[in-house]
Design a protein around this motif. Structure first.
Motif, mmCIF file in Angstrom:
data_model
loop_
_atom_site.group_PDB
_atom_site.id
_atom_site.type_symbol
_atom_site.label_atom_id
_atom_site.label_comp_id
_atom_site.label_asym_id
_atom_site.label_seq_id
_atom_site.Cartn_x
_atom_site.Cartn_y
_atom_site.Cartn_z
ATOM 1 N N VAL A 1 58.558 28.519 -1.705
ATOM 2 C CA VAL A 1 57.858 29.103 -0.569
ATOM 3 C C VAL A 1 56.362 28.907 -0.798
ATOM 4 O O VAL A 1 55.852 29.189 -1.884
ATOM 5 C CB VAL A 1 58.223 30.603 -0.427
ATOM 6 N N PHE A 2 55.661 28.409 0.234
ATOM 7 C CA PHE A 2 54.273 27.974 0.060
ATOM 8 C C PHE A 2 53.415 28.393 1.248
ATOM 9 O O PHE A 2 53.884 28.446 2.378
ATOM 10 C CB PHE A 2 54.241 26.442 -0.067
ATOM 11 N N SER A 3 52.146 28.672 0.970
ATOM 12 C CA SER A 3 51.175 28.899 2.042
ATOM 13 C C SER A 3 49.875 28.201 1.698
ATOM 14 O O SER A 3 49.303 28.442 0.638
ATOM 15 C CB SER A 3 50.908 30.396 2.230
ATOM 16 N N SER A 4 49.403 27.355 2.598
ATOM 17 C CA SER A 4 48.114 26.699 2.352
ATOM 18 C C SER A 4 46.961 27.638 2.700
ATOM 19 O O SER A 4 45.815 27.352 2.397
ATOM 20 C CB SER A 4 48.004 25.378 3.103
ATOM 21 N N GLU A 5 47.259 28.771 3.315
ATOM 22 C CA GLU A 5 46.231 29.788 3.589
ATOM 23 C C GLU A 5 45.969 30.639 2.345
ATOM 24 O O GLU A 5 44.832 30.884 1.975
ATOM 25 C CB GLU A 5 46.681 30.722 4.738
ATOM 26 N N THR A 6 47.039 31.096 1.705
ATOM 27 C CA THR A 6 46.899 32.062 0.602
ATOM 28 C C THR A 6 47.101 31.444 -0.785
ATOM 29 O O THR A 6 46.903 32.121 -1.784
ATOM 30 C CB THR A 6 47.937 33.193 0.758
ATOM 31 N N THR B 1 56.574 25.650 3.948
ATOM 32 C CA THR B 1 55.188 26.042 4.225
ATOM 33 C C THR B 1 55.096 27.143 5.279
ATOM 34 O O THR B 1 56.082 27.531 5.878
ATOM 35 C CB THR B 1 54.372 24.830 4.736
ATOM 36 N N LYS B 2 53.858 27.568 5.481
ATOM 37 C CA LYS B 2 53.497 28.567 6.500
ATOM 38 C C LYS B 2 54.072 29.951 6.198
ATOM 39 O O LYS B 2 54.366 30.740 7.091
ATOM 40 C CB LYS B 2 53.883 28.086 7.906
ATOM 41 N N ALA B 3 54.225 30.241 4.900
ATOM 42 C CA ALA B 3 54.766 31.534 4.464
ATOM 43 C C ALA B 3 53.898 32.701 4.937
ATOM 44 O O ALA B 3 54.409 33.796 5.164
ATOM 45 C CB ALA B 3 54.898 31.568 2.939
ATOM 46 N N ASP B 4 52.592 32.446 5.082
ATOM 47 C CA ASP B 4 51.685 33.521 5.510
ATOM 48 C C ASP B 4 51.966 33.976 6.941
ATOM 49 O O ASP B 4 51.498 35.029 7.356
ATOM 50 C CB ASP B 4 50.226 33.055 5.394
ATOM 51 N N LYS B 5 52.738 33.194 7.682
ATOM 52 C CA LYS B 5 53.011 33.524 9.084
ATOM 53 C C LYS B 5 54.182 34.499 9.264
ATOM 54 O O LYS B 5 54.452 34.946 10.369
ATOM 55 C CB LYS B 5 53.315 32.245 9.888
ATOM 56 N N ILE B 6 54.915 34.763 8.173
ATOM 57 C CA ILE B 6 56.014 35.738 8.279
ATOM 58 C C ILE B 6 55.915 36.751 7.132
ATOM 59 O O ILE B 6 55.365 36.442 6.075
ATOM 60 C CB ILE B 6 57.414 35.072 8.281
#
Length: 193
Positions: free
Chosen positions: A173-178, A142-147
């Motif tokens: 690879v996952f992002s709960s934002e995008t 998670t938190k892929a949007d952070k990098i």
């Protein structure tokens, strides 16, 4: 998968409380504060069905989310930070172990890790536990949007190596934002249903 119907059916602590329909179950394991609740909410198109908290260790039961009358997400207590007594932690450990080792409906475990950091000792212990009991595992980073996107593969490789991931186990690879990775996760789950 298009999700319209979701309900939190039960917060169980012992086998006799587990739902009896026989739907496929996917457990979500990860350290406290890794983003399990955000992951669930993104997957089921809800803002706050699974409660997110800035205080680690909020989940203390096996929370069964029924999705589309077809499957369950089972959120298990997070490991790591939780500010609870040693006795409580041992009770959670026993509850989780009982579920993981005896539940026939359990199809796979989604091990939620943070893409930005190498897996913790607890992440590695959890993965080793799953492999010991021959439980299929999908690693969700998670938190892929952070990098930056260009660094995802490098970070995923670090996770793969540190966990000593077996070939059959996928890393997504996952992002709960995008919502990055959401469709990939649903496709991975379909293979187990």
């Amino acid at each position: 998968m298009k999700v319209n119907n979701v309900e939190l059916v039960i917060s169980a602590v012992k086998p006799e409380q587990y739902p009896a329909e026989g739907f496929p179950e996917f457990a979500l394991a990860g350290r406290s504060n890794v983003g399990k609740s955000s992951f669930i909410n993104k997957m089921i198109n809800r803002k706050s069905m699974a409660r997110t908290s800035s205080k680690p260790g909020k989940t203390q039961t096996l929370n069964y989310y029924k999705i589309e009358e077809a499957l369950y997400f089972v959120d298990v207590p997070g490991y790591g930070f939780a500010k609870v007594s040693k006795r409580e932690r041992e009770a959670w450990g026993q509850m989780i172990e009982t579920y993981f080792t005896s539940r026939e409906e359990l199809c796979a475990v989604l091990l939620i890790v943070d893409l930005r950091h190498p897996p913790t000792k607890d992440d590695i212990n959890m993965y080793d536990f799953l492999k010991y009991y021959q439980l299929p595992c999908i690693v969700i980073a998670t938190k892929a949007d952070k990098i930056p996107r260009g660094k995802w593969e490098k970070h995923a490789t670090v996770i793969r190596k540190n966990l000593d991931l077996v070939k059959e186990d996928e890393i997504i690879v996952f992002s709960s934002e995008t919502a990055e990775g959401k469709d990939k996760v649903w496709n991975a789950l379909k293979k187990w249903m």
